[in-house]
Write a protein that holds these residues in place. Sequence first.
Motif, mmCIF file in Angstrom:
data_model
loop_
_atom_site.group_PDB
_atom_site.id
_atom_site.type_symbol
_atom_site.label_atom_id
_atom_site.label_comp_id
_atom_site.label_asym_id
_atom_site.label_seq_id
_atom_site.Cartn_x
_atom_site.Cartn_y
_atom_site.Cartn_z
ATOM 1 N N ASP A 185 -1.690 34.435 -2.536
ATOM 2 C CA ASP A 185 -1.619 34.377 -3.783
ATOM 3 C C ASP A 185 -1.033 35.167 -4.795
ATOM 4 O O ASP A 185 -0.279 35.116 -5.789
ATOM 5 C CB ASP A 185 -3.024 33.852 -4.490
ATOM 6 N N ASP A 187 -2.526 37.797 -5.803
ATOM 7 C CA ASP A 187 -3.502 38.445 -7.163
ATOM 8 C C ASP A 187 -4.281 39.607 -6.436
ATOM 9 O O ASP A 187 -4.358 39.699 -5.540
ATOM 10 C CB ASP A 187 -4.334 37.295 -7.433
ATOM 11 N N ALA A 323 3.010 24.481 -9.688
ATOM 12 C CA ALA A 323 1.946 25.544 -10.228
ATOM 13 C C ALA A 323 2.132 26.679 -9.956
ATOM 14 O O ALA A 323 2.720 27.099 -8.608
ATOM 15 C CB ALA A 323 0.559 25.169 -9.844
ATOM 16 N N PRO A 325 0.502 30.336 -9.818
ATOM 17 C CA PRO A 325 -0.664 31.157 -10.041
ATOM 18 C C PRO A 325 -0.245 32.543 -10.487
ATOM 19 O O PRO A 325 0.887 33.157 -10.483
ATOM 20 C CB PRO A 325 -1.267 31.661 -8.635
ATOM 21 N N SER A 327 0.333 36.374 -10.810
ATOM 22 C CA SER A 327 0.509 37.527 -10.026
ATOM 23 C C SER A 327 1.439 38.560 -10.496
ATOM 24 O O SER A 327 2.430 38.351 -10.993
ATOM 25 C CB SER A 327 1.021 37.031 -8.426
ATOM 26 N N THR A 368 -2.508 22.617 -1.088
ATOM 27 C CA THR A 368 -1.778 23.960 -1.970
ATOM 28 C C THR A 368 -0.691 24.484 -1.077
ATOM 29 O O THR A 368 -0.349 25.620 -1.226
ATOM 30 C CB THR A 368 -3.040 25.043 -1.883
ATOM 31 N N ARG A 370 2.988 25.621 -0.388
ATOM 32 C CA ARG A 370 3.494 26.208 -1.283
ATOM 33 C C ARG A 370 5.066 26.790 -0.659
ATOM 34 O O ARG A 370 5.173 27.065 0.440
ATOM 35 C CB ARG A 370 2.788 27.279 -1.917
#
Length: 400
Positions: A185, A187, A323, A325, A327, A368, A370
Motif C-alpha cells: 500500500d 503507507d 481506488a 490509497p 501514499s 484488492t 492492483r
Amino acid sequence: MLIEHINRRLRELDATASRRRLRETATPCGPNPRLSDGTDLLSFCSNDYLGLANHPQVVQALADGARRWGVGSGASHLVSGHSLAHAALEARLASWMAPHIPGAQALLFCSGYMANVALMTALGDAQTTLFADKLNHASLVDGALLAKAALQRYPHGRLDTLERQLQACSTPLKLIVTDAVFSMDGDLADLPALLRLAEAHDAWLVLDDAHGLGVLGARGHGALEHFGLHSERLIYMGTLGKAAGVAGAAVVAHPTLVEWLVQSARPYIYTTAMPPALAHALDQSLALIEGEEGQARRRHLQGLIARLRQGLERLVAMHPNLALPPSDTPIQPLLVGSNPRALALGAALQARGLWVPAIRPPTVPVGTARLRFTLSAAHTEAEVDRLLAALGEALQELPA
C-alpha cells in the motif's frame, strides 16, 4: 501421486488467475530493461528507489571489493566469514542509528527475510507475546509463526485494538512488530504512536524499514530519522537490496539484543556470510545515500511521486471503480479489484511497452488486486507522463 497433486494445485491457481511467472531480463537493473526475448520496456517494478543498483561508483566499489576480498566469504560469520568489510559496514549502520537507539550496534544478514525470521524466532520465546499488524511483510508473518511466542494480530493501523491487546496481555515480554512502509500500500505506520504504546505498556517496537531506508529522512537514514524517534526500546531492521541497491540487511538494536542474536539466531549462525565484496560496495552506496547526491536523488524522487499521484488521481476521478490509497512513498498502488482485471490492465500496459506488476492474492487481500507502481530516482518526468498516458488509454479499452 505427488506430481498429480501438485498439478491439480497448479490448475487451481490457473483457474483464479493466480499463477506467477518468471521473466528474464538481459540488462542491468534500471528503468529501461530489455527482456531475454529482446523486448525493450519502461519498468515501474523495481525497488531500486534511488537508482543505485547500477551506479558507476557502486559498481566500481563492488569490483574493487572483489579484487581485495574475492567473491565469497567462505564460512558463516561465527566460523571465519566475518571480514573487516563486514565490520566497517556494521559500524556505519550503527552510527546512522546511534541518534535513535542508545548504544546502537548492527548485525548483518544475507537478506531482509532472514533478518526478520531471525528476530522473531530469537526474541519470540515462550515468555513473549508478539503483536503484529495484519499487513506486515510475509517474512515477519513467517517468523512469528515459527517463534515460540504467542501471536496476536491487529487490523492494519488500528492502534486502538493494539492498545486493548497490550492492556490484556499477561506475558512478561511484549514485542510490537510492524512494517515502517507497508510494501503493498505504500503507507507509513504511525511510529510515534506505536512507540508511545510500547513505552506505556513496557513493550519493545520491532520495525521493518525495508522500504524506508535510503528514502526517508533528511540524510536517507530511514523511518527513525523521518519521525525523529529515540528510544532504547527500538529494534530496527533495514534492507540493503532496495534503495541501497545491492543486497543483504541489518538489524540495529541495543548491544545486549544484538549479542543475543549472535548467540541464538539460527538464520545468522547457520548461514554463510554475505560476500565481503558486497559489504564493501554497500559502504560506498551508504556514503552516496547520505551525501549531496543522495539528497538530490530523494528530492527528484519526491517530485516524481507527486507527479504520478496527481495523474493517478485524475484517472481515478474518471474511473470510479478504481481506488488510489494514500501514499507519499515510491510505492503507489492502483486498486482494480479482480485478478483478471489486474492482469488485463498489466497486459495492456506491456503491449504499450511498460512493465507494471499485477499484484494478486495471497500477497494482498481478496478483492484488492492492483497494479503496483514503484518509482525510482532514475526515472524522468517524461517517463512518468508516458506511463500516465498509456494507463489512460488502457483503461479506456478495459471493460467496466
